[in-house]
Enzyme design. Structure first.
Site, PDB file in Angstrom:
ATOM      1  CG  ASN A 579      -1.843   1.398   1.244  1.00 53.47           C
ATOM      2  OD1 ASN A 579      -1.219   2.432   1.547  1.00 53.47           O
ATOM      3  ND2 ASN A 579      -3.138   1.081   1.258  1.00 53.47           N
ATOM      4  CE  LYS A 580       6.849   3.602   3.685  1.00 53.64           C
ATOM      5  NZ  LYS A 580       7.930   2.956   3.097  1.00 53.64           N
TER       6      LYS A 580
END
Length: 921
Positions: A579-580
């Protein structure tokens, strides 16, 4: 027919309104708790009474009063959560009473009722149970801001609130319960919310074991009973006995990835504490069982076979006469006395400084299980089947589920550390320096690894070039064989290799296991006993995973080892770092694609791949409603094996109270079973039209997300316009916020990345880029593209889950407050440009989500969620605005005393916002 495990309708739509607490007229649980807190406030902090009534502004308070105000608001959020948890439990009971168990979402009864109606045969369910393995894994990720002492008091509040619902109390008795309830809330108010010191690994171990002592030891065996009763109800002509398919894993005390405080000595201590925790609970239950089984041979003849079992135990005890004399003629009590004597010796043997055991001990849990099975048989042969099933079998099942380990403790390390150790081994063996070792992706390095793995090894060899750090790494591997022999064969679960980038990384772990002598065969060339589990975290790693695993599963050593370990190669996939790396939509799609491809590769190799899902609590870290998250996984990807991390605040949310713990475990298990049964009936071919659309959406959303990340001012903006650095002062975890001490965005752990964006109300980790992705898709494909997205919203489980969770996140964003945080960034040009980007993307994401879903407002499908959030937002917003000023003062204050005063208030504000939203990282 699709089998389901969870009802998706918002709870507010359920035909049930929680009744008032008995004896209080129209007074609800919320009102009771509010009045109790208000009275405590009047006694201890009368100036804050207005705050509770919504009549005060925290911005005008003195620092001392502000600290108490923030603590008070945090307590109120926690009490509200207790009411909501209890209400959900009452609602489920109401549905079960009025409509039947099969109408309660998330239960075995619902799944098996639908299975029977769909024509699923009992033999198929028997086959599923035979290979089923579900293992939630508790981790010590620093996202739990509640101290154990506060957890204990909150549980007491929950129990008292439940007692007050009962109609049996007299007014005198009820007043006593109300006084107890008030006392517990007062104790919470007078107990410090913040950790005064940095958490130690030892404290984290105590935190994890707390949930077993409070709920899991007793409620997990009930899960098997619930399964069997549901099967009996819907398959009445069949006989089932549920195996110990549901067990817990744990990382606390074994996760050394970036945590220098987890040494092999700490892990050894953890394993022994875990073992003693389960053995002591077994002892307590066996002692209780001995009190009840007061069956005398004068009333019922003892079966001959059981007499032989008893004689063998008495002879082995070394104290047969005394045991027999203590309970003359009570053969079942005598038998349990022998069992307890042997268990006591086992507990003593596993203390940190054991005394010399004077009686035989259990070498592992299997021996104790065998003794309890013999006791069951004896009671059944004595025509006491009910006693065997209802009294002894739950204890035996407890031992089967928790063994002499409580949990399967995983070991985790990152490939940087393992590679360092391997280079030093190369230097020791080949002569030279570690820096002279071949490149990690070179044919020469692979050839060396392969040669070392194929050489027979009959003794430990001298490795003079090993640093202390690498000796520690090897000592961790060596601990596996030692603890499995000393405690239990299942005490250690697997070795998780973080930052797996190649087959060579995984083979390197196999070589370290060989150096530590934990192969099944003494030469160390045939079978590795310890499962090596690669963890693929970033999008780049997820994309490389299929080719890595295809090559790995062709290697004979790996194939032999996997078959011996159970026939499944486990692969862990990380939700946080992906996600990051690419944003919410791209992360979810890359995870889905990787699992689908890996499932195919496992099938082709004849070694099914089982997935370990590294989910966190927040949406940005993979958090989602349990049943829907499982339902949205690729068909066939569960393979009867399911592991998932329960991190930080998720653990207390799920397992702090017994009723909730029982439901959460059943929800997980029922969801997995439904997915497995549906996979057998659904086509494995993907819907190419939907897949193509997801690929396009993913690429477009990631491009916009990456553009933000690549902005030259983003790192400074993020660091200054959020409490990123201040989070480390919370002392809610033992490990550092960065793996290697660098100050770059790439090295920052995913947890503080998500945590800080949530605190400053931007929450970009849960939505940024998705509006642009949707708009780009419609712009390129026109009206047909929009119709396709709407069809996907109705029929694609992964896409629907993404949009649902995005809308919930958007509801939590507040750009007016985010703008105030942005003023903390000193670079005005960068600040304005970055905030404009976020502002524009937020407006676009809201617009496009509503266009696709057809809703009138964001998260309109979740009225209960909106109601819960709206109840909390006025306080959260006020605290958020105050936090901006606290950050400004804390960073500029030079007086040490005043700085400490501001720090306390700042940390409580972080706590309060996290509790209000119900999640930290």
């Amino acid at each position: 027919m699709t089998l389901t495990a969870e009802v998706h309708a918002p709870v507010v739509d359920a035909p049930f309104a929680p009744p008032a607490i008995t004896g209080t007229g129209s007074e609800t649980a919320t009102q009771i708790l509010f009045h109790a807190l208000l009275e405590i406030c009047r006694r201890h902090e009368p100036k804050l009474v207005g705050l509770l009534k919504g009549e005060a502004d925290i911005g005008s308070m003195t620092p001392e009063l502000l600290i108490r105000a923030l603590q008070l608001q945090g307590i109120w959020f926690r009490l509200l959560s207790i009411v909501e948890e209890n209400t959900a439990m009452r609602r489920r009971r109401h549905v079960e009473r009025t409509q039947g168990r099969e109408e309660v979402g998330g239960t075995f009864s619902k799944v098996f009722a639908e299975a029977a109606a769909a024509g699923v045969k009992a033999s198929e369910i028997q086959e599923l149970l035979k290979g089923l393995r579900i293992r939630p894994t508790l981790t010590a990720h620093p996202t739990e801001s509640k101290r154990v002492t506060v957890l204990e008091k909150l549980r007491k509040v929950y129990l008292l609130l439940r007692e007050l619902e009962l109609p049996r109390w007299t007014e005198r008795e009820r007043n006593g319960l109300m006084a107890d309830l008030s006392d517990q809330i007062e104790l919470i108010f007078l107990t410090g919310e913040l950790q005064l010191e940095k958490a130690t690994v030892v404290r984290e171990v105590s935190w994890a074991l707390h949930f077993f002592d409070e709920s899991l030891f007793d409620m997990l065996p009930e899960l098997l009973n619930s399964l069997e009763s549901s099967l009996a109800a819907h398959y009445p002509d069949e006989s089932f006995e549920a195996p110990a398919f549901f067990q817990f894993g744990c990382w606390v005390g074994g996760d050394r990835d970036g945590n220098p405080f987890v040494t092999h000595d700490v892990t050894r201590t953890t394993l022994k504490r875990n073992a003693r925790a389960s053995m002591r609970r077994f002892r307590s239950r066996l002692t209780e069982l001995g009190k009840w089984l007061s069956i005398t041979e004068r009333a019922m003849p003892t079966p001959v076979a059981f007499r032989k079992e008893l004689k063998a135990r008495l002879d082995a005890s070394g104290d047969a006469e005394a045991i027999a004399a203590r309970n003359p003629g009570e053969h079942f009590r005598q038998y349990l006395s022998c069992v307890l004597r042997k268990l006591d010796a086992t507990i003593e043997r596993n203390k940190e400084e054991p005394a010399a055991p004077v009686t035989p001990h259990y070498s592992d849990a299997d021996e104790l299980i065998g003794d309890l099975k013999a006791l069951e048989r004896g009671l059944i042969e004595a025509n006491c089947r009910s006693l065997a099933v209802n009294q002894v079998r739950p204890v035996r099942r407890m031992v089967e589920l928790f063994r002499f380990s409580t949990v399967h403790l995983d070991l985790r390390e990152n490939s940087t550390r393992t590679t360092k150790a391997l280079r030093e081994i190369w230097a020791s063996v080949e002569g030279g320096e570690p820096d002279d070792a071949p490149e990690l992706d070179s044919p020469e390095w692979r050839a060396w690894l392969t040669a070392e793995l194929s050489k027979p090894r009959t003794k430990l060899r001298d490795l003079p070039k090993l640093s202390e750090e690498s000796r520690e790494t090897l000592a961790t591997f060596a601990l596996v064989a030692e603890m499995r022999a000393e405690l239990d064969r299942e005490a250690v679960g697997a070795f998780i290799l973080s930052m797996t980038r190649s087959v060579n990384d995984i083979l390197g772990a196999y070589l370290l296991a060989k150096e530590a002598r934990i192969y099944l065969d003494s030469p160390g060339v045939e079978i590795c006993q310890l499962p090596i589990v690669p963890l693929f975290e970033t999008i780049e790693d997820l994309r490389a995973a299929p080719s890595i695993m295809k090559e790995l599963l062709s290697i004979p050593l790996v194939r032999r080892s996997v078959r011996w370990q159970g026939g499944f190669q486990e692969v862990m996939v990380g939700y946080s770092d992906s996600n990051k790396d690419g944003g919410y939509l791209a992360s979810n799609w890359e995870l889905y694609k990787a699992q689908a491809k890996l499932t195919e590769i496992g099938e082709q190799a004849g070694l099914p791949i089982a997935f370990f899902h590294g989910r966190g609590g927040s949406v940005s870290r993979g958090g989602a409603p349990t049943a829907r998250a499982v339902e949205a996984l690729p068909p066939g990807s569960i393979n009867r094996q399911y592991r998932v991390t329960d991190q930080g605040e998720v653990v207390s949310f799920k397992y702090a109270n017994r009723g909730t713990a029982a439901y959460q475990m059943e929800l997980t298990a029922a969801s997995v079973m439904a997915h497995a049964l549906n996979s057998n009936r659904s086509s494995s071919a993907s819907r190419s039209e939907f897949d193509d659309a997801m690929e396009a959406l993913s690429g477009a959303s990631r491009a916009v997300y990456t553009q933000l990340l690549n902005h030259p001012g983003l790192v400074d903006y993020f660091q200054s316009a959020s409490p990123l650095d201040e989070l480390a002062l919370l002392n809610i975890g033992s490990r550092p916020a960065r793996r290697f001490g660098a100050r770059t965005l790439s090295d920052l752990r995913a947890i503080p990345w998500v945590f800080a964006w949530a605190q400053n109300r931007h929450i970009i980790t849960g939505w940024y880029g998705i509006g642009s992705g949707l708009k780009n898709f419609i712009d390129v494909r026109g009206e047909p593209g929009e119709h396709l997205l709407k069809r996907m919203f109705e029929h694609s489980k992964p896409f629907r889950l993404i949009l649902d969770e995005v809308e919930k996140t958007l509801r939590m964003v507040d750009l007016s407050i985010a703008r105030e945080y942005s003023t903390l960034c000193p670079d005005e040009a960068a600040r304005e440009e970055i905030f404009r980007m976020i502002e524009a993307e937020y407006a676009l994401t809201c617009e496009m989500c509503l266009q696709v879903s057809g809703g009138g407002e964001i998260a309109f499908r979740y009225p209960a969620f909106r109601e819960r959030l709206e109840e909390r937002l006025p306080v959260i917003n006020q605290v958020s605005r105050e936090q901006v000023e606290l950050l400004r003062r804390f960073r500029s204050e030079t007086d040490e005393f005043k700085r400490d005063e501001v720090k306390s208030a700042l940390l409580l504000s972080i706590n309060c916002i996290a509790v209000g939203f119900g999640a930290t990282g």
